[in-house]
Design an enzyme around this catalytic site. Sequence first.
Site, PDB file in Angstrom:
ATOM      1  N   HIS A   9      45.613  41.741  23.759  1.00  0.00           N
ATOM      2  CA  HIS A   9      46.678  41.303  23.831  1.00  0.00           C
ATOM      3  C   HIS A   9      46.520  39.533  23.980  1.00  0.00           C
ATOM      4  O   HIS A   9      45.438  39.086  24.485  1.00  0.00           O
ATOM      5  CB  HIS A   9      47.320  41.722  24.963  1.00  0.00           C
ATOM      6  CG  HIS A   9      46.822  41.450  26.360  1.00  0.00           C
ATOM      7  ND1 HIS A   9      46.904  40.292  27.133  1.00  0.00           N
ATOM      8  CD2 HIS A   9      46.164  42.215  27.070  1.00  0.00           C
ATOM      9  CE1 HIS A   9      46.357  40.244  28.477  1.00  0.00           C
ATOM     10  NE2 HIS A   9      45.479  41.611  28.402  1.00  0.00           N
ATOM     11  N   ASP A  37      48.942  37.630  25.134  1.00  0.00           N
ATOM     12  CA  ASP A  37      49.754  37.187  26.294  1.00  0.00           C
ATOM     13  C   ASP A  37      48.956  37.055  27.403  1.00  0.00           C
ATOM     14  O   ASP A  37      47.750  37.413  27.517  1.00  0.00           O
ATOM     15  CB  ASP A  37      51.079  37.862  26.739  1.00  0.00           C
ATOM     16  CG  ASP A  37      50.616  39.168  27.377  1.00  0.00           C
ATOM     17  OD1 ASP A  37      49.986  39.820  26.712  1.00  0.00           O
ATOM     18  OD2 ASP A  37      51.280  39.421  28.535  1.00  0.00           O
ATOM     19  N   ASP A  57      40.651  37.395  29.386  1.00  0.00           N
ATOM     20  CA  ASP A  57      41.761  38.504  29.473  1.00  0.00           C
ATOM     21  C   ASP A  57      43.077  37.897  28.946  1.00  0.00           C
ATOM     22  O   ASP A  57      43.841  37.298  29.523  1.00  0.00           O
ATOM     23  CB  ASP A  57      42.031  38.869  31.033  1.00  0.00           C
ATOM     24  CG  ASP A  57      43.040  40.045  31.107  1.00  0.00           C
ATOM     25  OD1 ASP A  57      43.335  40.766  30.308  1.00  0.00           O
ATOM     26  OD2 ASP A  57      43.904  39.673  32.350  1.00  0.00           O
ATOM     27  N   GLU A  68      51.598  42.497  27.635  1.00  0.00           N
ATOM     28  CA  GLU A  68      50.988  43.444  28.405  1.00  0.00           C
ATOM     29  C   GLU A  68      50.972  42.998  29.679  1.00  0.00           C
ATOM     30  O   GLU A  68      50.949  43.711  30.796  1.00  0.00           O
ATOM     31  CB  GLU A  68      49.532  43.476  27.961  1.00  0.00           C
ATOM     32  CG  GLU A  68      48.658  44.733  28.519  1.00  0.00           C
ATOM     33  CD  GLU A  68      48.099  44.250  30.023  1.00  0.00           C
ATOM     34  OE1 GLU A  68      47.715  44.884  30.508  1.00  0.00           O
ATOM     35  OE2 GLU A  68      47.838  42.983  30.249  1.00  0.00           O
ATOM     36  N   GLU A  69      50.927  41.746  30.149  1.00  0.00           N
ATOM     37  CA  GLU A  69      50.560  41.095  31.357  1.00  0.00           C
ATOM     38  C   GLU A  69      52.198  41.100  32.108  1.00  0.00           C
ATOM     39  O   GLU A  69      51.987  41.507  33.424  1.00  0.00           O
ATOM     40  CB  GLU A  69      50.415  39.703  31.542  1.00  0.00           C
ATOM     41  CG  GLU A  69      48.686  39.339  31.070  1.00  0.00           C
ATOM     42  CD  GLU A  69      47.769  39.845  31.890  1.00  0.00           C
ATOM     43  OE1 GLU A  69      47.989  40.823  32.763  1.00  0.00           O
ATOM     44  OE2 GLU A  69      46.347  39.823  31.362  1.00  0.00           O
ATOM     45  N   HIS A 126      43.261  36.661  36.313  1.00  0.00           N
ATOM     46  CA  HIS A 126      44.263  36.735  36.801  1.00  0.00           C
ATOM     47  C   HIS A 126      44.102  35.596  38.072  1.00  0.00           C
ATOM     48  O   HIS A 126      45.223  35.349  38.545  1.00  0.00           O
ATOM     49  CB  HIS A 126      44.972  37.909  37.325  1.00  0.00           C
ATOM     50  CG  HIS A 126      45.214  38.926  36.494  1.00  0.00           C
ATOM     51  ND1 HIS A 126      46.079  40.094  36.753  1.00  0.00           N
ATOM     52  CD2 HIS A 126      44.958  38.775  35.125  1.00  0.00           C
ATOM     53  CE1 HIS A 126      46.323  40.843  35.672  1.00  0.00           C
ATOM     54  NE2 HIS A 126      45.498  40.087  34.603  1.00  0.00           N
TER      55      HIS A 126
END
Length: 454
Positions: A90, A92, A123, A156-157, A423
């Site tokens: 992903h 995003d 990520d 996705e996030e 994150h």
Amino acid sequence: MTARPISETVASLMPRAKAELAELVAFRSVADPAQFPRSECEAAAGWVAGALRTEGFQDVALLDTPDGTQSVYGFLPGPAGAPTVLLYAHYDVQPPLDESAWLSPPFELTERDGRWFGRGAADCKGGFIMHLLALRALRANGGVPVSVKVIAEGSEEQGTGGLEQYAEAHPELLAADSIVIGDTGNFRLGLPTVTATLRGMTMLRVQLDTLEGNLHSGQFGGAAPDALAAMIQLLASLRAEDGTTTVDGLTTDARWDGLQYPEGEFRTDAQVLDGVELIGTGTVADRIWARPAVTVIGIDCPPVVGATPSLQASARAQVSLRVPPGQDAAEATKLLTAHLESHAPWGARVLVEQVGQGQPFRADTTSPAYASMADAMRLAYPGEEMQTSGMGGSIPLCNTLAALYPQAEILLIGLSEPEAKIHAVNESVSPEELERLSVAEALFLRNYAESKKA
């Protein structure tokens, strides 16, 4: 079989990979227009589509998904009769949080201490670059032996389910014999790992109302019910004194059989302060891979700066519940909702709203694809054997793909090992890990093609 030609090719491609990752990280592609312009995600999607076209992919398309974002699709045909492998990543990213806390700009890939720092570096923009590296190495060493589909998700996030809904409406699009989800990570830097289980999740917003309006705390405090105090008491009911999740009716004593997570290593990875205890009971692996975990991720309340001596008439919180394999996320949602409704103190009026849900996932680790990956990782990581771990996070798309394509073999790998700090501020990727996993993926595609000929 030797990994040398593949590994040498990947090593030679690393400077290009770094430059491309820097371009991709530069897009502030947070899929929330309230925080960043939608144009940033659209530009990132365009970059991914362009990269696929450059690699010879056909049918490259920007898919407008029902949640208002775009996923990028491409197809690279392989030899006649070859199996099809779907590669997922992903583009995003999570918001950067406090940009002032970053040691370098979050959207500017920066090399420091042997790592590349930037939001999405691990990520999961790095996961997309990993796929490109693997395919380029194969093309330079005899060709790609399978047909390849690539899907790069755009939300996705945010967990809004756009790609899942699109896939369900177009079930033929992502059909494949094997699926590699490039969005997890090694258990430890340098230890090759596939992720066998994912916790699902449910997300609820709860609002408590107790008064028609705010009141002076001196004039009415002590008798008038304060909604913020009621919320604090309600949220406290979700945990036992030792921190164990306590949602009425929810099982919290499952055990994890397999790779264990030493408590000392976990404390270091989680950056737990000296003297602060871990919460819950059982092994660390039990707690983060096999059991539910509730987290209050947000509360609407007056900030300390500018606070007035008032009783609050209303309070709102957002609660996340991670749901382990073996439990149903929809049932967990019902139990959490009932708990919140029944534990509100003082007769406070309760409104619960569901804002997200995803089922847990368990892979079939006995499939031929896992044997192919184990052989590939053994060569990409000399002296190491592939490990199988769980992951406490959620990738709802896995369950959608498993339901749509029950015969497909699904593997989860990626760049998000503990040092990556995904994150969080100062997210980074290890270039050595990117290199080794790209070699592993290339060798896996070769191994998998050969296994299908047998």
